[in-house]
Design a protein around this motif. Structure first.
Motif, PDB file in Angstrom:
ATOM      1  N   MET A 193      84.380  96.240  -7.689  1.00  0.00           N
ATOM      2  CA  MET A 193      83.384  97.314  -7.602  1.00  0.00           C
ATOM      3  C   MET A 193      81.985  96.726  -7.444  1.00  0.00           C
ATOM      4  N   HIS A 194      81.724  95.649  -8.200  1.00  0.00           N
ATOM      5  CA  HIS A 194      80.435  94.971  -8.116  1.00  0.00           C
ATOM      6  C   HIS A 194      80.199  94.463  -6.692  1.00  0.00           C
ATOM      7  N   ARG A 195      81.220  93.866  -6.106  1.00  0.00           N
ATOM      8  CA  ARG A 195      81.119  93.372  -4.722  1.00  0.00           C
ATOM      9  C   ARG A 195      80.896  94.509  -3.732  1.00  0.00           C
ATOM     10  N   ALA A 196      81.461  95.677  -4.025  1.00  0.00           N
ATOM     11  CA  ALA A 196      81.324  96.826  -3.131  1.00  0.00           C
ATOM     12  C   ALA A 196      79.894  97.356  -3.076  1.00  0.00           C
ATOM     13  N   LEU A 197      79.044  96.940  -4.003  1.00  0.00           N
ATOM     14  CA  LEU A 197      77.640  97.364  -3.970  1.00  0.00           C
ATOM     15  C   LEU A 197      76.889  96.755  -2.788  1.00  0.00           C
ATOM     16  N   GLY A 198      77.445  95.702  -2.214  1.00  0.00           N
ATOM     17  CA  GLY A 198      76.829  95.086  -1.036  1.00  0.00           C
ATOM     18  C   GLY A 198      75.469  94.491  -1.333  1.00  0.00           C
ATOM     19  N   ARG A 199      74.450  94.918  -0.577  1.00  0.00           N
ATOM     20  CA  ARG A 199      73.098  94.367  -0.743  1.00  0.00           C
ATOM     21  C   ARG A 199      72.507  94.626  -2.111  1.00  0.00           C
ATOM     22  N   GLU A 200      73.015  95.645  -2.804  1.00  0.00           N
ATOM     23  CA  GLU A 200      72.483  95.990  -4.125  1.00  0.00           C
ATOM     24  C   GLU A 200      73.196  95.255  -5.257  1.00  0.00           C
ATOM     25  N   ALA A 201      74.177  94.411  -4.956  1.00  0.00           N
ATOM     26  CA  ALA A 201      74.963  93.731  -5.986  1.00  0.00           C
ATOM     27  C   ALA A 201      74.108  92.859  -6.902  1.00  0.00           C
ATOM     28  N   HIS A 202      73.021  92.323  -6.385  1.00  0.00           N
ATOM     29  CA  HIS A 202      72.166  91.468  -7.217  1.00  0.00           C
ATOM     30  C   HIS A 202      71.466  92.249  -8.333  1.00  0.00           C
ATOM     31  N   ARG A 203      71.468  93.564  -8.253  1.00  0.00           N
ATOM     32  CA  ARG A 203      70.819  94.396  -9.266  1.00  0.00           C
ATOM     33  C   ARG A 203      71.713  94.684 -10.464  1.00  0.00           C
ATOM     34  N   LEU A 204      72.968  94.189 -10.435  1.00  0.00           N
ATOM     35  CA  LEU A 204      73.918  94.492 -11.498  1.00  0.00           C
ATOM     36  C   LEU A 204      74.517  93.212 -12.075  1.00  0.00           C
ATOM     37  N   ALA A 205      74.601  93.170 -13.394  1.00  0.00           N
ATOM     38  CA  ALA A 205      75.305  92.095 -14.104  1.00  0.00           C
ATOM     39  C   ALA A 205      76.436  92.759 -14.881  1.00  0.00           C
ATOM     40  N   ARG A 206      77.516  92.030 -15.081  1.00  0.00           N
ATOM     41  CA  ARG A 206      78.650  92.581 -15.819  1.00  0.00           C
ATOM     42  C   ARG A 206      78.791  91.868 -17.155  1.00  0.00           C
ATOM     43  N   LEU A 207      79.123  92.637 -18.188  1.00  0.00           N
ATOM     44  CA  LEU A 207      79.339  92.100 -19.528  1.00  0.00           C
ATOM     45  C   LEU A 207      80.713  92.547 -19.994  1.00  0.00           C
ATOM     46  N   SER A 208      81.637  91.602 -20.062  1.00  0.00           N
ATOM     47  CA  SER A 208      83.002  91.875 -20.509  1.00  0.00           C
ATOM     48  C   SER A 208      83.087  91.597 -22.000  1.00  0.00           C
ATOM     49  N   ILE A 209      83.358  92.648 -22.790  1.00  0.00           N
ATOM     50  CA  ILE A 209      83.408  92.501 -24.240  1.00  0.00           C
ATOM     51  C   ILE A 209      84.863  92.545 -24.681  1.00  0.00           C
ATOM     52  N   GLY A 210      85.343  91.449 -25.217  1.00  0.00           N
ATOM     53  CA  GLY A 210      86.736  91.350 -25.648  1.00  0.00           C
ATOM     54  C   GLY A 210      87.555  90.602 -24.612  1.00  0.00           C
ATOM     55  N   GLY A 211      88.819  90.417 -24.897  1.00  0.00           N
ATOM     56  CA  GLY A 211      89.679  89.691 -23.966  1.00  0.00           C
ATOM     57  C   GLY A 211      89.379  88.207 -23.999  1.00  0.00           C
ATOM     58  N   GLY A 212      89.799  87.529 -22.977  1.00  0.00           N
ATOM     59  CA  GLY A 212      89.586  86.083 -22.922  1.00  0.00           C
ATOM     60  C   GLY A 212      89.599  85.627 -21.482  1.00  0.00           C
ATOM     61  N   GLY A 213      89.783  84.340 -21.297  1.00  0.00           N
ATOM     62  CA  GLY A 213      89.834  83.793 -19.944  1.00  0.00           C
ATOM     63  C   GLY A 213      88.475  83.322 -19.476  1.00  0.00           C
ATOM     64  N   GLN A 214      88.424  82.964 -18.217  1.00  0.00           N
ATOM     65  CA  GLN A 214      87.202  82.471 -17.598  1.00  0.00           C
ATOM     66  C   GLN A 214      86.374  83.640 -17.074  1.00  0.00           C
ATOM     67  N   ALA A 215      85.069  83.480 -17.115  1.00  0.00           N
ATOM     68  CA  ALA A 215      84.176  84.506 -16.583  1.00  0.00           C
ATOM     69  C   ALA A 215      84.261  84.511 -15.061  1.00  0.00           C
ATOM     70  N   LEU A 216      84.313  85.698 -14.496  1.00  0.00           N
ATOM     71  CA  LEU A 216      84.257  85.851 -13.048  1.00  0.00           C
ATOM     72  C   LEU A 216      82.806  85.731 -12.612  1.00  0.00           C
ATOM     73  N   PRO A 217      82.536  85.499 -11.326  1.00  0.00           N
ATOM     74  CA  PRO A 217      81.144  85.389 -10.866  1.00  0.00           C
ATOM     75  C   PRO A 217      80.318  86.627 -11.241  1.00  0.00           C
TER      76      PRO A 217
END
Length: 172
Positions: free
Chosen positions: A94-118
């Motif tokens: 969904m973040h990638r689907a923002l296109g040119r506006e993607a730089h205006r959004l950061a994602r915060l994953s609370i819980g779970g584990g694993g490696q952070a996605l870009p």
């Protein structure tokens, strides 16, 4: 037998026609509102206002990984307690689907584990706040105020739609 229309009657007819022409839209609008005829049932926001939530800095979370969050960036925080890998992947898309506006959004994953996605920060809940709902998504403005809250049942396409709308009305 023909009725002769004199000058006075002609002026009266013109006055009545002018009154009808200018009052018809008002009467039509009143009828539309009163009887709900022709009024579109359009939904503008799929999420609900998150007025009761505290500022992001007061959330009981412990940051695990940090990414640079700019001053004018919105944050998409989501509870990642069920189907975490799938949820993180779909929100990354969904973040990638923002296109040119993607730089205006950061994602915060609370819980779970694993490696952070870009473009994603990982965090853990330090407690269980009463307002937290499993797999919810929150859209937080650049000042840290929660703007919208999305339950797990809201499709990601609707979250994308609301995010794009907020970016459009909150131009830099």
């Amino acid at each position: 037998m023909m009725i002769a229309i004199n000058s006075v009657n002609r002026q009266r007819i013109k006055l009545v026609l002018i009154f009808v022409i200018f009052s018809a839209p008002i009467i039509t609008a009143w009828g539309m509102v009163e009887w709900r005829i022709g009024v579109p049932e359009q939904i503008t926001a799929h999420g609900s206002p998150a007025e009761q939530l505290p500022l992001l800095e007061h959330w009981p979370v412990e940051t695990v990984s940090k990414t640079d969050v700019g001053e004018d960036q919105w944050t998409l925080a989501f509870d990642c307690s069920v189907k975490c890998a799938e949820r993180r992947d779909i929100l990354w898309r969904m973040h990638r689907a923002l296109g040119r506006e993607a730089h205006r959004l950061a994602r915060l994953s609370i819980g779970g584990g694993g490696q952070a996605l870009p473009g994603e920060q990982l965090a853990r809940w330090e407690g269980k706040p009463t307002w937290r709902k499993v797999n919810s998504v929150w859209l937080i403005d650049p000042q840290g105020r929660p703007a919208l809250s999305f339950p797990a049942s809201v499709p990601v396409a609707d979250i994308l739609d609301d995010t794009q709308h907020l970016f459009k009305v909150n131009a830099r």
